[in-house]
Design an enzyme around this catalytic site. Structure first.
Site, PDB file in Angstrom:
ATOM      1  N   LEU A  54       0.781  -1.109  -0.024  1.00  0.00           N
ATOM      2  CA  LEU A  54       0.164  -0.050   0.048  1.00  0.00           C
ATOM      3  C   LEU A  54       0.747   1.290   0.051  1.00  0.00           C
ATOM      4  O   LEU A  54       0.540   2.207  -0.774  1.00  0.00           O
ATOM      5  CB  LEU A  54      -1.025  -0.065   1.107  1.00  0.00           C
ATOM      6  CG  LEU A  54      -2.157  -0.936   1.012  1.00  0.00           C
ATOM      7  CD1 LEU A  54      -3.132  -1.203   2.153  1.00  0.00           C
ATOM      8  CD2 LEU A  54      -3.037  -0.531  -0.304  1.00  0.00           C
ATOM      9  N   ARG A  85      -3.619  -2.818  21.860  1.00  0.00           N
ATOM     10  CA  ARG A  85      -3.078  -3.927  21.635  1.00  0.00           C
ATOM     11  C   ARG A  85      -1.876  -4.611  22.752  1.00  0.00           C
ATOM     12  O   ARG A  85      -1.846  -5.499  23.221  1.00  0.00           O
ATOM     13  CB  ARG A  85      -2.385  -4.273  20.439  1.00  0.00           C
ATOM     14  CG  ARG A  85      -3.479  -4.114  19.433  1.00  0.00           C
ATOM     15  CD  ARG A  85      -2.923  -4.303  17.935  1.00  0.00           C
ATOM     16  NE  ARG A  85      -3.888  -4.296  16.812  1.00  0.00           N
ATOM     17  CZ  ARG A  85      -3.944  -4.135  15.670  1.00  0.00           C
ATOM     18  NH1 ARG A  85      -2.750  -4.134  14.873  1.00  0.00           N
ATOM     19  NH2 ARG A  85      -4.931  -3.998  14.916  1.00  0.00           N
ATOM     20  N   GLU A 111       5.388   0.866   6.742  1.00  0.00           N
ATOM     21  CA  GLU A 111       5.876   0.264   7.783  1.00  0.00           C
ATOM     22  C   GLU A 111       7.350   0.109   7.976  1.00  0.00           C
ATOM     23  O   GLU A 111       8.117   0.073   8.954  1.00  0.00           O
ATOM     24  CB  GLU A 111       5.317  -1.195   8.008  1.00  0.00           C
ATOM     25  CG  GLU A 111       5.638  -1.899   9.254  1.00  0.00           C
ATOM     26  CD  GLU A 111       4.686  -3.239   9.275  1.00  0.00           C
ATOM     27  OE1 GLU A 111       3.881  -3.568   8.471  1.00  0.00           O
ATOM     28  OE2 GLU A 111       5.248  -3.897  10.276  1.00  0.00           O
TER      29      GLU A 111
END
Ligand SMILES: Cc1cc2nc3c(=O)[nH]c(=O)nc-3n(C[C@H](O)[C@H](O)[C@H](O)COP(=O)(O)OP(=O)(O)OC[C@H]3O[C@@H](n4cnc5c(N)ncnc54)[C@H](O)[C@@H]3O)c2cc1C
Length: 643
Positions: free
Chosen positions: A45, A333, A428
């Site tokens: 992406l 998380r 990332e």
């Protein structure tokens, strides 16, 4: 080369920085754009959106990926959704709230200005993707639907069932294909970048290996963009695609790019538990499931071996709802993962080995009906059943935390440029905007923000001063980089030992998980730092890499990546040891509150740790630490609380 670690954050009020920066950045005129060549490594992406947008602007782009098609980038695996501050639900969301949730979610270890910009451009991403035809879920009225993800009290996550990454990537791929058809983007699939070439201090090219023919090549450009994803597979077992690796960013690090916060690894709380020694991959059960699923374990350890339906309501501990009443099952998380580890360490875990907790949909099915749950999560329930043989409509899923995402990455300034001029890093692969813990559904947002909306403005600012400076691949630096790549390949093929690549990688992963995973301490990290060089030596002495370099050779591909993980793992542990505080996912057992939450030390550690490679000629020495102090002008640093 490094000088001051200057993040180049524009001056002015937070909410006006990005607009003002764009207003004052240098431009490249339309007629000159075709004179510039840009290398984009990666077509997920982040890379795909950057390549397509730069192509549309008129630059000549060469885009590389190791898969056989850009459509197979790991982004395709993303399930749950993408955040944006659209406030379609009228539930109090805003750019500021998304910014604040992200800063707080990251435990105050990210750069304010970048995070604010991310929240600001998040709204454009949804419009762009809708225009491309991405089939986001819609409500009966036709409006785009939203759900909630961890660390937020609003519903701002846009989704396409459990296949959001795939649908976004198809949209991005269409845009890329259009540019390929008009000739602005040239795609090089099955081509692995093995080095960056630096000429006069600027990134001006790469060395690649064609994974089908084995041919080594050079490519020169005016700038290099790395969009090569995360390095969670350093742990061997993770939710990442098997191919994800650290090679591109690690080799750039060895060429002078700083590696920031390498120890910040996200452990995702809802994965299918590990089931055997020879397993090579873990599977995520999307966080979206926590919208309707309730997490519990039995209150007493004696009940942990009983089937779940034999534990009555009164004997169940819905521990997230108990400990974090305001966020409940949607606690972030890092916090949810540690809470799961804690109850399993107490002996209350369920399933084989006691390393599991329940994610139960019984209440939601009773309230909403099975059909609604099937519509929302049908494909995830199917995946769960295929892997475990259990029907989650009839009984709870079993889940356990697993390595999922890496907040660390190459250091970049506000322009997304590393400390090496001309080397940009997006998605990332950079140390990103997520601080010490990423909130769910924010990775897709960041990758697409970088590629569609940020890099296309910041890259020209650099290029405007680079006209006519692209070197030829005959330059000595290209020849040297190519020769180093060839030598490394020859050395791997020459080892000719007996042990498999997987066995040594598995050992490294187990060590990292144990000493640098969900919880770390100085003693364990020092032990790991003693063992990693031994593992590395064993690798170079005993591993077997069959075949040759002139052909399709997947063992050789893996060998290069495992060799890099074996060096990089040491950097992760050095970073984890140096950061003598707990923050977000970096939980140093020595630093916790009386309730067992992460205890930051803002005075000493409110900074980014950016490491400079030291060594050369095949040797690695202790890296040099540079710090970027984090200045919080808008938010106040507080103890993060989800209670
Ligand atoms: C199972 C799973 C589910 C997820 N779900 C979500 C979600 O719902 N929402 C969310 O926000 N995030 C989610 N994430 C995280 C998110 O998917 C990733 O962070 C994001 O897709 C990364 O995108 P990227 O473009 O940076 O990298 P990737 O998509 O990993 O792309 C990397 C690209 O770089 C190329 N590459 C790498 N190294 C080289 C090299 N040496 N030479 C040439 N090419 C190279 C690859 O071929 C690939 O094209 C999920 C992650 C996982 C593992």
């Amino acid at each position: 080369m490094i000088g001051n670690l200057d993040p180049k954050v524009p001056s002015g009020p937070l909410a006006q920085k990005w607009q003002s920066h764009r207003d004052h950045s240098r431009l490249v005129s339309p007629n000159n754009r075709r004179k510039f060549e840009i290398i984009v490594v990666g077509s997920g992406l982040a890379g795909g959106s950057a390549a397509a947008t730069l192509g549309e602007l008129g630059y000549r782009v060469k885009c590389f990926c190791y898969q056989d098609s850009p459509r197979r980038a790991h982004s395709i695996a993303a399930q749950g959704g993408i955040n944006a501050a659209k406030n379609y639900q009228n539930d109090g969301d805003s750019v500021y709230r998304l910014f604040y949730d992200t800063i707080k979610g990251g435990d105050f270890r990210s750069r304010e200005a970048n995070v604010y910009r991310l929240a600001e451009v998040s709204t454009n991403i949804i419009d762009q993707c809708v225009a491309q035809g991405v089939p986001f879920a819609r409500e009966y009225s036709g409006y785009l639907a939203n759900r909630s993800f961890g660390g937020a009290q609003v519903s701002r996550t846009f989704y396409a069932r459990g296949q959001t990454g795939q649908q976004l990537l198809l949209g991005c791929y269409q845009a890329l294909c259009r540019q390929m058809a008009v000739g602005t983007v040239q795609m090089f699939p099955q081509t692995e970048m093995l080095d960056v070439v630096i000429v006069d201090g600027h990134a001006k090219g790469i060395v690649t290996r064609n994974l089908v023919s084995g041919k080594i090549d050079n490519c020169a450009a005016d700038a290099v963009v790395l969009a090569t994803g995360g390095y969670g597979n350093a742990f061997y077992l993770s939710t990442n695609a098997r191919g994800c690796n650290v090679t591109a960013t690690y080799r750039a690090y060895k060429k002078g790019a700083l590696f920031a916060n390498p120890c910040f690894t996200q452990i995702h709380p809802t994965c299918i538990p590990h089931s055997g020694d020879y397993q090579s991959k873990l599977t995520l059960m999307s966080e979206s499931l926590r919208n309707d699923g309730r997490v519990w374990v039995p209150k007493r350890k004696e009940d942990s071996n009983k089937p779940p339906n034999e534990t009555p309501e009164k004997d169940r501990d819905y521990y997230l709802e108990r400990k974090y009443p305001s966020y409940g099952n949607l606690a972030p998380r890092d916090i949810s993962s540690r809470a799961a580890k804690e109850v399993c360490d107490e002996g209350r875990g369920v399933g084989p080995g006691g390393r599991g907790v329940y994610l139960d949909f019984a209440d939601a099915i009773k309230r909403l009906g099975e059909n609604t749950i099937r519509e929302r999560y049908g494909n995830l329930f199917e995946v769960y059943e295929k892997i475990t043989g259990e029907n989650a409509y009839k009984g709870p899923m079993r889940i356990y935390p697993a390595v999922h995402y890496t907040m660390g990455g190459l250091w970049v300034d506000y322009n997304l440029m590393s400390n090496v001029p001309g080397l940009f890093v997006i998605g990332e692969a950079n140390f990103s905007d997520h601080g010490a813990n990423r909130l769910g559904a924010s990775a897709l947002m960041q990758g697409l923000a970088d590629g569609y909306f940020i890099l296309p403005y910041t890259l020209p600012n650099y290029l405007a001063g680079q006209m006519g400076k692209r070197p030829s691949t005959d330059h000595a630096e290209f020849r040297k980089a190519e020769s180093d790549v060839r030598t490394k390949i020859d050395n791997l093929l020459k080892i000719n030992g007996k042990i498999s690549l997987d066995s040594i990688h598995r050992e490294l992963g187990a060590l990292l998980w144990d000493k640098c995973g969900m919880a770390r301490n100085a003693k364990g990290l020092q032990e790991a730092l003693g063992k990693i060089p031994e593992l590395r030596e064993r690798f170079w002495r005993e591993v077997r890499v069959p075949g040759d370099g002139e052909d399709f050779n997947q063992a050789l591909e893996r060998a290069g990546r495992v060799a890099d993980f074996l060096e990089f793992a040491e950097l992760m542990c050095i970073d984890a040891l140096a950061r003598d505080e707990s923050c977000g996912a970096h939980f140093r057992e020595e630093h916790q509150t009386p309730e067992g939450e992460a205890l930051r030390d803002d005075e000493k550690f409110a900074s980014v740790f950016a490491w400079e490679f030291q060594g050369g000629n095949g040797k690695i020495a202790a890296p040099k630490l540079h710090r970027e102090p984090l200045h919080f002008e808008t938010v106040h640093l507080t103890q993060r609380s989800y209670k």
